[in-house]
Design a protein around this motif. Structure first.
Motif: not given
Length: 255
Positions: A4-24
């Motif tokens: 909650x309220x944490x800011x997270x950068x996800x590289x390669x975040x629009x597909x595969x594992x990265x996309x799943x991490x973004x949503x989770x």
């Protein structure tokens, strides 16, 4: 909510594992910066999905093999959400070539995207964490192949082996600042990087037979572990690798 309220950068975040991490992560209350280098329409669609679920996300096209691209991501996080709490070094590529086949260009590209980006991403994120004065988390999406050879994919294995020692050493160096550094090591996952295997019924059958749980992982199964490791649930875990591989590294053909 774990993030909650944490800011997270996800590289390669629009597909595969990265996309799943973004949503989770978004589902657990995080603000997300999605790095991408291709398919901006997929990033826009992903941001819409996050916002429809009540979360916040922004995208940035950035070449994470360069320091300028990595710095732009950190700046974007601070500008959009006021701070940075978690960096997920997820972007990665492979060539599926052996030590005898790999060209200098192929080697350099794999090492730049997989390892250089993680090294300097760690450096830049850590500097931001120290400036903020409240610690942070760097989560590297590594692979079972940081420890388990994969003949015919040598440069990739080298990059992940380097990531293993980066995590172990940087975690020790940065612990005094309250910064945790971790590797999350998937085995075989149903993502585009494994598309050729999934499209070949014979190869897929052989792969599944080698996995004690009998199947490849789904991206969301890796993502759920990423959220746990990035959260205070794992506050005493650092400078190590966590394997999520269905048991494949421990498999045996027997006698």
């Amino acid at each position: 909510m774990l993030l909650k309220d944490k800011t997270v950068i996800v590289t390669g975040g629009n597909s595969g594992i990265g996309e799943a991490i973004v949503l989770a992560a978004a589902a657990e209350g995080a603000n997300i910066v999605i790095d991408y280098v291709a398919h901006p329409e997929e990033t826009s669609s992903l941001i819409a999905r996050v916002e429809e679920a009540g979360g916040k996300a922004v995208g940035l096209e950035a070449d994470i093999s360069s320091l300028a691209g990595l710095q732009a991501l950190v700046q974007k996080a601070v500008e959009a959400f006021g701070s940075l709490d978690v960096l997920v070094n997820n972007a990665g590529i492979e060539t599926r070539t052996s030590v005898l086949e790999t060209s200098e260009e192929q080697y350099q590209k794999v090492l730049d995207i997989n390892l250089k980006s993680a090294f300097f991403g760690t450096q830049l994120a850590a500097k931001q964490f120290i400036l903020q004065g409240r610690g942070g988390v760097i989560l590297n999406i590594s692979s079972v192949h940081e420890d388990w050879p994969m003949p015919g994919n040598t440069a990739y294995c080298v990059s992940k082996g380097g990531m293993r020692m980066l995590t172990r050493t940087a975690g020790v160096e940065l612990g005094e600042h309250g910064i945790r550094v971790l590797n999350l090591c998937p085995g075989a996952v149903e993502t585009p990087i494994n598309a050729s295997t999934m499209a070949d019924a014979g190869k897929l059958k052989s792969l599944n037979a080698a996995i004690p749980l009998g199947r490849m992982a789904k991206p969301e199964e890796i993502a759920r572990m990423a959220v746990v490791l990035a959260s205070n649930t794992s506050a005493y875990v650092t400078s190590t690798s966590v394997f999520v591989d269905g048991g494949i590294m421990q498999g045996s053909v027997g006698l």
